[in-house]
Each structure stands twice: as structure tokens, then as C-alpha cells.
Scaffold this motif. Structure first.
Motif, PDB file in Angstrom:
ATOM      1  N   ARG A 246       0.832  -1.202   0.000  1.00 43.52           N
ATOM      2  CA  ARG A 246       0.000   0.000   0.000  1.00 43.52           C
ATOM      3  C   ARG A 246       0.872   1.260   0.000  1.00 43.52           C
ATOM      4  NH1 ARG A 246      -5.219  -0.479   0.695  1.00 43.52           N
ATOM      5  NH2 ARG A 246      -5.381   1.599   1.583  1.00 43.52           N
ATOM      6  N   LYS A 247       0.547   2.173  -0.904  1.00 39.35           N
ATOM      7  CA  LYS A 247       1.304   3.424  -1.029  1.00 39.35           C
ATOM      8  C   LYS A 247       0.806   4.493  -0.056  1.00 39.35           C
ATOM      9  CE  LYS A 247       2.293   4.861  -5.215  1.00 39.35           C
ATOM     10  NZ  LYS A 247       2.216   5.492  -6.543  1.00 39.35           N
ATOM     11  N   ALA A 248      -0.460   4.407   0.354  1.00 42.40           N
ATOM     12  CA  ALA A 248      -1.050   5.465   1.183  1.00 42.40           C
ATOM     13  C   ALA A 248      -1.843   4.863   2.337  1.00 42.40           C
ATOM     14  CB  ALA A 248      -1.972   6.334   0.318  1.00 42.40           C
ATOM     15  N   ASP A 249      -2.179   5.700   3.281  1.00 37.29           N
ATOM     16  CA  ASP A 249      -3.045   5.288   4.379  1.00 37.29           C
ATOM     17  C   ASP A 249      -4.465   5.094   3.861  1.00 37.29           C
ATOM     18  OD1 ASP A 249      -1.295   5.111   6.539  1.00 37.29           O
ATOM     19  OD2 ASP A 249      -1.293   7.293   6.801  1.00 37.29           O
TER      20      ASP A 249
ATOM     21  N   ARG B 153      -0.683   2.216   5.252  1.00 34.49           N
ATOM     22  CA  ARG B 153       0.448   2.473   4.345  1.00 34.49           C
ATOM     23  C   ARG B 153       1.615   1.546   4.682  1.00 34.49           C
ATOM     24  NH1 ARG B 153       2.320   8.205   3.123  1.00 34.49           N
ATOM     25  NH2 ARG B 153       0.960   8.545   4.882  1.00 34.49           N
TER      26      ARG B 153
ATOM     27  N   ASP C   1      -2.444   3.126  -6.286  1.00 36.49           N
ATOM     28  CA  ASP C   1      -2.346   2.912  -4.836  1.00 36.49           C
ATOM     29  C   ASP C   1      -1.265   1.903  -4.453  1.00 36.49           C
ATOM     30  OD1 ASP C   1      -4.491   4.659  -4.490  1.00 36.49           O
ATOM     31  OD2 ASP C   1      -5.965   3.042  -4.558  1.00 36.49           O
TER      32      ASP C   1
ATOM     33  N   GLU D  58       2.520   0.760  -4.193  1.00 32.89           N
ATOM     34  CA  GLU D  58       3.905   1.244  -4.193  1.00 32.89           C
ATOM     35  C   GLU D  58       4.817   0.267  -4.931  1.00 32.89           C
ATOM     36  OE1 GLU D  58       7.255   1.764  -0.775  1.00 32.89           O
ATOM     37  OE2 GLU D  58       5.288   2.626  -0.363  1.00 32.89           O
TER      38      GLU D  58
END
Length: 186
Positions: free
Chosen positions: A65-68, A71, A146, A148
Motif C-alpha cells: 500500500r502506497k497510502a493510508d 500504508r 495505490d 507502491e
């Protein structure tokens, strides 16, 4: 409010979205109604998808996961279904956006409820899990949106605790239990 009680799902919404009145009050456990204009707003779940993509070696494609929320933890390719989109089209689009892979076949497996914290709200979701076949072209595999990064992990080596979202952890465990021996035979 008693701290043991759950907050009403529409508690953050203080004004009627139709007329702007502040007389926007709880009407049921999942709705608020405006005393001024009568508009009633229901909080229903949002639909989300996740893809189980297994290669010929019995490995599952996972992304980071790239973001909250969550993350940096592992996840399955997937995401929210757009308005006017079927669940099958939604999972195929999300797989393409996150991995660059084109989905050629989709089979529904199961669904699980989830709560997805986003922008200060708890978004209640129904997560739809699919087994997806893809055009397996390693050179077209790239991670964006989304995701990574991503990689293949043998299904039996998966550790559900490394996945950040509750429903995904449950789904990984269920997938391993229901499909592990079938995948090992290939």
C-alpha cells in the motif's frame, strides 16, 4: 455519550445536504432526517473489490500500500467500484491501474464486511473478492496508483498478519484454507 456505544455512522454530518438546515437528526440506526425539509440520508456500505491473481507457480500477486490507511502493509490489487460500474469491471480496472495487467476472466469468491478509515470518516464497505485470470506478461507488470510495489508470494507462505486491512487478512486466511491444496497440485 457512553464511550462503550458506537457512534452513529452519520454523526459527522451536521447539516442537511439538501437545504443546509442544522435540524438534521438521527432517524434510525443508519439514517438522519432533516426536520426542516424532510430529506432522509441513509448510510449504506460502499462496494470495494480485491483480486486473487495466482500465477502458474502457485504464487499470489500482492502489492504494498502506497497510502493510508495501512500504508506500507501488504494488500491485494483492488479498490472501490465506480458509480455505474459492475463489480467485475471494477476489479478489472483496479488490477489494470495498480499492476498494468489485463484481466481476462473474473470469478466471484466471497464477500466480507470492512471498515475503511478515510479522511477522518469510517467508510463501511462490503469487500467483494474475486479470482482473476490475467494476460500473464511479466514485462507489462508495473505498479502504480495505490500500489507502491508488488511481488509474487507462494500461497502457502503468505502471512495474513502482514496485510494491513482487516478484511484482507480474513480473506487471505480463507483463500489459503480453501485453495491451498488445489494450488499445490498445479
Amino acid at each position: 455519550m457512553n464511550t462503550n456505544q458506537k457512534k452513529h455512522p452519520l454523526e459527522p454530518f451536521r447539516y442537511c445536504p439538501r437545504c443546509g438546515s442544522s435540524h438534521f437528526v438521527e432517524h434510525s440506526g443508519k439514517s438522519k432526517q432533516c426536520a426542516a425539509c424532510g430529506f432522509e440520508l441513509f448510510m449504506n456500505t460502499s462496494a470495494s473489490t480485491a483480486a486473487f491473481i495466482v500465477n502458474g507457480k502457485g504464487e499470489l500477486l500482492v502489492v504494498r500500500r502506497k497510502a493510508d490507511p495501512a500504508r506500507g502493509t501488504l494488500d491485494l490489487p483492488g479498490g472501490f467500484i465506480d458509480i455505474g460500474e459492475s463489480a467485475e469491471a471494477g476489479v478489472a480496472r483496479e488490477v489494470m491501474e495498480e499492476t498494468g495487467l489485463r484481466v481476462t476472466a473474473v470469478r466471484f469468491l466471497f464477500s466480507l464486511p470492512n471498515v475503511y478509515p478515510y479522511s477522518g470518516l469510517d467508510v463501511h464497505t462490503t469487500d467483494l473478492f474475486f479470482r482473476c485470470e490475467v494476460e500473464e506478461t511479466e514485462h507489462s507488470l508495473h505498479f502504480a496508483d495505490d500500489a507502491e510495489e508488488g511481488f509474487w508470494i507462494p500461497v502457502q507462505a503468505l502471512d495474513a498478519s502482514q496485510f494491513g486491512l482487516h478484511s484482507i487478512r480474513q480473506a487471505i486466511t480463507r483463500f489459503q484454507q480453501e485453495n491451498g491444496s488445489e494450488i499445490l497440485k498445479k
